[in-house]
Write an enzyme that holds these catalytic residues in place. Sequence first.
Site, PDB file in Angstrom:
ATOM      1  N   HIS A  90       6.558  11.424   4.909  1.00 45.80           N
ATOM      2  CA  HIS A  90       5.644  12.518   5.211  1.00 45.80           C
ATOM      3  C   HIS A  90       4.680  12.706   4.041  1.00 45.80           C
ATOM      4  O   HIS A  90       4.827  12.080   2.998  1.00 45.80           O
ATOM      5  CB  HIS A  90       6.429  13.820   5.447  1.00 45.80           C
ATOM      6  CG  HIS A  90       7.118  14.311   4.214  1.00 45.80           C
ATOM      7  ND1 HIS A  90       8.346  13.820   3.804  1.00 45.80           N
ATOM      8  CD2 HIS A  90       6.733  15.202   3.272  1.00 45.80           C
ATOM      9  CE1 HIS A  90       8.696  14.417   2.677  1.00 45.80           C
ATOM     10  NE2 HIS A  90       7.733  15.249   2.326  1.00 45.80           N
ATOM     11  N   THR A  92       3.096  15.951   1.796  1.00 51.56           N
ATOM     12  CA  THR A  92       3.181  17.390   1.540  1.00 51.56           C
ATOM     13  C   THR A  92       1.784  17.906   1.233  1.00 51.56           C
ATOM     14  O   THR A  92       1.091  17.374   0.361  1.00 51.56           O
ATOM     15  CB  THR A  92       4.135  17.687   0.367  1.00 51.56           C
ATOM     16  OG1 THR A  92       5.432  17.161   0.692  1.00 51.56           O
ATOM     17  CG2 THR A  92       4.243  19.182   0.116  1.00 51.56           C
ATOM     18  N   HIS A 158      -0.224  11.550  -1.181  1.00 58.23           N
ATOM     19  CA  HIS A 158       0.590  10.344  -1.299  1.00 58.23           C
ATOM     20  C   HIS A 158       1.729  10.369  -0.287  1.00 58.23           C
ATOM     21  O   HIS A 158       2.109  11.421   0.213  1.00 58.23           O
ATOM     22  CB  HIS A 158       1.156  10.190  -2.714  1.00 58.23           C
ATOM     23  CG  HIS A 158       2.107  11.278  -3.099  1.00 58.23           C
ATOM     24  ND1 HIS A 158       1.674  12.494  -3.593  1.00 58.23           N
ATOM     25  CD2 HIS A 158       3.459  11.353  -3.031  1.00 58.23           C
ATOM     26  CE1 HIS A 158       2.717  13.258  -3.820  1.00 58.23           C
ATOM     27  NE2 HIS A 158       3.825  12.590  -3.492  1.00 58.23           N
ATOM     28  N   THR A 160       5.564   9.029  -0.403  1.00 57.26           N
ATOM     29  CA  THR A 160       6.661   8.445  -1.162  1.00 57.26           C
ATOM     30  C   THR A 160       7.469   7.591  -0.203  1.00 57.26           C
ATOM     31  O   THR A 160       7.836   8.053   0.867  1.00 57.26           O
ATOM     32  CB  THR A 160       7.533   9.559  -1.759  1.00 57.26           C
ATOM     33  OG1 THR A 160       6.723  10.359  -2.610  1.00 57.26           O
ATOM     34  CG2 THR A 160       8.699   8.991  -2.530  1.00 57.26           C
TER      35      THR A 160
END
Length: 191
Positions: A90, A92, A158, A160
């Site tokens: 996902h 954030t 970004h 992760t």
Amino acid sequence: MPTLHASFAGEVVRQAFGLQWLFALRGPTPCYGEEKQALAYLTMKPVDQPARGPWCCATTAVTRRLLNADDFARWARSEGFAVLRPSAWHLTVVRYPDGARRIDLDASDLRVEAHLARYVARMSGVIALCFGSRELSSRHEAHLAAGGRWDFLTYRPHVTFTPDDGRDVRQVRPFDGPLLFGPEIIDHGAI
């Protein structure tokens, strides 16, 4: 694998991945979000670990799920990454203290086209694909203006995708397809 207790989970993760932790922005008592994420990868199941420090206590996150995680996973495997959890990937957008008023969530999907500014980076014990997006930066700023919080100096969108395995990330070819994100959602478990 046996269940790991939160009291020594961070040490297990440090030993397993040889991780370096970034506490400079968080003060003397670290927030264990990155450790929690790396431990979740290690055990392949969620880990409940108490938050430490005022910056990570009682918060929810506004996130967007990565909808084309299968394409992204194929790319990650082609670059030699093996520890992947596509169902957890996902982005954030911002964090809010629990109970804080929020702006309306963006209910539309978002497509971020590939561009030369994409790169793979090491981020506090994990590896992420970083990229720019005017739409995401604008939403982040709107949420901040409404009372959202961000624990870092800048907002760097970004995804992760794996624990840090020590490789030279400068040698990793960034994902060159579009990134497709779902609508903004409230995620009480995002780390």
